[in-house]
Every structure is written in C-alpha cells, then in structure tokens.
Design an enzyme around this catalytic site. Structure first.
Site, PDB file in Angstrom:
ATOM      1  N   ASP A  92      32.633  43.889  34.969  1.00 34.46           N
ATOM      2  CA  ASP A  92      32.720  44.488  36.300  1.00 34.46           C
ATOM      3  C   ASP A  92      32.417  45.983  36.271  1.00 34.46           C
ATOM      4  O   ASP A  92      31.943  46.542  37.256  1.00 34.46           O
ATOM      5  CB  ASP A  92      34.113  44.242  36.889  1.00 34.46           C
ATOM      6  N   ASN A 135      35.079  50.653  44.312  1.00 36.27           N
ATOM      7  CA  ASN A 135      36.482  50.318  44.071  1.00 36.27           C
ATOM      8  C   ASN A 135      37.460  51.284  44.727  1.00 36.27           C
ATOM      9  O   ASN A 135      38.244  50.891  45.593  1.00 36.27           O
ATOM     10  CB  ASN A 135      36.769  50.284  42.563  1.00 36.27           C
ATOM     11  N   ASP A 139      52.737  60.912  40.752  1.00 36.53           N
ATOM     12  CA  ASP A 139      51.697  61.201  39.758  1.00 36.53           C
ATOM     13  C   ASP A 139      50.317  61.200  40.405  1.00 36.53           C
ATOM     14  O   ASP A 139      49.358  61.704  39.821  1.00 36.53           O
ATOM     15  CB  ASP A 139      51.727  60.157  38.638  1.00 36.53           C
ATOM     16  N   THR A 162      41.939  44.735  43.982  1.00 31.03           N
ATOM     17  CA  THR A 162      42.298  43.878  42.851  1.00 31.03           C
ATOM     18  C   THR A 162      42.072  44.587  41.515  1.00 31.03           C
ATOM     19  O   THR A 162      42.094  43.941  40.463  1.00 31.03           O
ATOM     20  CB  THR A 162      41.481  42.573  42.878  1.00 31.03           C
ATOM     21  N   ALA A 163      41.853  45.889  41.551  1.00 32.75           N
ATOM     22  CA  ALA A 163      41.614  46.653  40.329  1.00 32.75           C
ATOM     23  C   ALA A 163      42.826  47.555  40.036  1.00 32.75           C
ATOM     24  O   ALA A 163      43.951  47.083  39.951  1.00 32.75           O
ATOM     25  CB  ALA A 163      40.317  47.461  40.459  1.00 32.75           C
ATOM     26  N   TYR A 164      42.597  48.857  39.917  1.00 30.06           N
ATOM     27  CA  TYR A 164      43.662  49.808  39.566  1.00 30.06           C
ATOM     28  C   TYR A 164      44.821  49.749  40.570  1.00 30.06           C
ATOM     29  O   TYR A 164      45.998  49.788  40.189  1.00 30.06           O
ATOM     30  CB  TYR A 164      43.059  51.207  39.502  1.00 30.06           C
ATOM     31  N   SER A 165      44.479  49.642  41.840  1.00 33.13           N
ATOM     32  CA  SER A 165      45.514  49.613  42.877  1.00 33.13           C
ATOM     33  C   SER A 165      46.487  48.454  42.679  1.00 33.13           C
ATOM     34  O   SER A 165      47.693  48.597  42.843  1.00 33.13           O
ATOM     35  CB  SER A 165      44.854  49.521  44.262  1.00 33.13           C
ATOM     36  N   SER A 222      47.275  46.942  39.852  1.00 34.57           N
ATOM     37  CA  SER A 222      48.127  47.189  38.691  1.00 34.57           C
ATOM     38  C   SER A 222      49.209  48.221  38.990  1.00 34.57           C
ATOM     39  O   SER A 222      50.238  48.261  38.315  1.00 34.57           O
ATOM     40  CB  SER A 222      47.276  47.658  37.506  1.00 34.57           C
TER      41      SER A 222
END
Length: 282
Positions: free
Chosen positions: A66, A135, A166, A177-180, A182
């Site tokens: 990806d 993203n 932070d 569905t990526a960093y957000s 997690s």
C-alpha cells in the site's frame, strides 16, 4: 481519461477495448527483478512499452504494498488514468492483485472487465503551496523527548476543539484504516465525503475522535513550548512547523481510480485484511 477505442461487433452491439501502448511502472524498494520476469515477457510479447513519463502512459502499475500504491496514486494526479496495484508486500489492503494474477488482470483491463475503486484525495495547503494526501496529514511533536503540543482546530473558521496531545491525525476515509485506526480512530466508508480527526495520546480523557463534513475547510493553530512540531503528509512529506505557518485541509475533487481483481465488497475486505469483527478470544 483512459485511452479507449470501440470495435464494432454489429450495428446493435459494441465492445469497448482499452488500449495499452505504454505503462508507468512503480516498484517498491529492493524488489527483486526476477519476480517480474513473466510480466516483462508479457509486455514484450504484446509490444507494451515502459515509460517514465506519466503523461505518455495509458496505465500505472505499482508493484509493492500500500505504501507503493501511495506513490502511484500521486502519479495519477498528473493524468487521469487508473492504477493497477499489484501486492508484493504484506497486508495489501488496497493493493489486492497478486503477482500471479497480474497478466490476467492486464487482459481483463484491455477487455474492460474490471472493478474500479475510486478514492478521494485530501488537499493540504501549507503556507502558499498545495499538496495531496490519499491517507492523512499528521501534526505531531518532534520526538519522544519533545514537549506535548497544543493544536487548535477550526472548521470554516469556527472553533472545533483544542487538543493537548502528542498530535492529531486528519484522515480521509481511505486513511481511516491506516494510522488513524491504530490510534483509536473510527473506520469510515470510502463512499462518504468525510474526514476524521483523531488525537494522538491526548492528555484529556474526553478528547475522542470525531468524524466531520469533508466539505468543511479545516485550519490549525499549533503551539509548543520547545517549538518542535511537525507536519507530515502521507508519511512521505515532512515539514517542521513554525508559529506563523498557515495549514489547512479539505477533501479534494481529485480521485484515484484503483483497479481491483474482483467484486468490490468493502466489508469483506475489512474482514479479510484487517480481521474486522473477529473475536480476540479463541
């Protein structure tokens, strides 16, 4: 637009064929060339040229995961042609075509027998320059030793919230569905014109992710004690933020068209790739 010609079968029936004369190929780093031997043999047999110039290409093909697709998607901004994403990474959430199926998918593409997944870009304005993210954009402190930061968020000039954290993530539906995700953000269906705001390790227990109208223009004021804050766009473009910098973001009208191998079942992909809905207890 993709390069198409029409071939008449009869006066009442026509078949659309997509011409592929040149392709733009984007590979992940350290990809062994021997894994692409059969594909290059296919290109040679069908007289398909590889070009570095996206403007001359009929199709963009990414070989990787990806992350490689993110690079290919930015190339599609130069010319409205689809991206065929071949998974040679690990997860392959968006890049779902296997290397063994790429030749078959090329043939299906030529016959106009394919599914298109359209994904919308986020337009980010940093001072006077514009950037596009598939993203997310992330505003965060510089590192582990850096001080916690304050980020004020405004929507069309109206104050939304102040995050002492932070950092924050502004994610598109694709980026949800990526960093957000997690960081505890919500999954957002890609057909929605929406953005999600997800705080990173917020100091307040009441600071929770929120989904907002993607047509609203978000703007940000960032403060920190040590002046060590950063703006990151899709994990690839990074700036150190100064107090006087102007940052804004809004859903763009620009989209990337990703070729998929089969029926587009968003919920099935979530279950298959992200194990969504599975019990954590066996």
């Amino acid at each position: 637009m993709e390069n198409k010609i029409k071939v008449s079968k009869s006066s009442s029936q026509k078949k659309i064929i997509n011409k592929i004369n040149r392709v733009k190929i984007i590979r992940k780093e350290y990809l062994e060339e021997d894994k692409l031997i059969h594909f290059y043999d296919y290109m040679k047999l069908n007289k398909i040229e590889e070009t570095e110039d996206t403007e001359k290409a009929d199709l963009i093909i990414s070989f990787g995961g990806d992350g490689t697709l993110l690079i290919a998607a930015k190339e599609a901004l130069k010319k409205d042609i689809p991206v065929m994403a071949v998974n040679m990474g690990t997860l392959g959430y968006l890049a779902d075509i296997s290397s063994k199926d790429v030749i078959q998918m090329m043939e299906k593409y030529k016959k106009n027998q394919y599914i298109v997944d359209e994904r919308t870009f986020l337009k980010v304005k940093y001072n006077e320059k514009e950037y596009y993210a598939l993203n997310d954009l992330v505003i965060s402190k510089g590192g582990i030793a850096s001080q916690i930061i304050n980020v004020e968020v405004y929507a069309n000039g109206t104050f939304v919230n102040k995050y002492r954290a932070d950092g924050i993530i502004i994610a598109t539906p694709t980026g949800s569905t990526a960093y957000s995700l997690s960081a505890g953000g919500s999954i957002v269906h890609p057909n929605l014109r929406a953005l999600s705001i997800t705080p990173l390790s917020a100091q307040s227990l009441t600071a929770r992710p929120i989904i907002i109208d993607g047509n609203e223009v978000l703007s940000f004021k960032v403060f920190s004690r040590d002046n060590d804050t950063h703006l990151n766009i899709d994990g690839r473009i990074n700036f150190r933020i100064k107090l006087e910098d102007e940052i804004s973001a809004v859903m763009s009208s620009k989209k990337v068209r990703i070729i998929r191998r089969g029926k587009s079942d968003y919920y099935g992909i979530l279950r298959e790739k992200l194990r969504w809905g599975e019990s954590s207890v066996k």
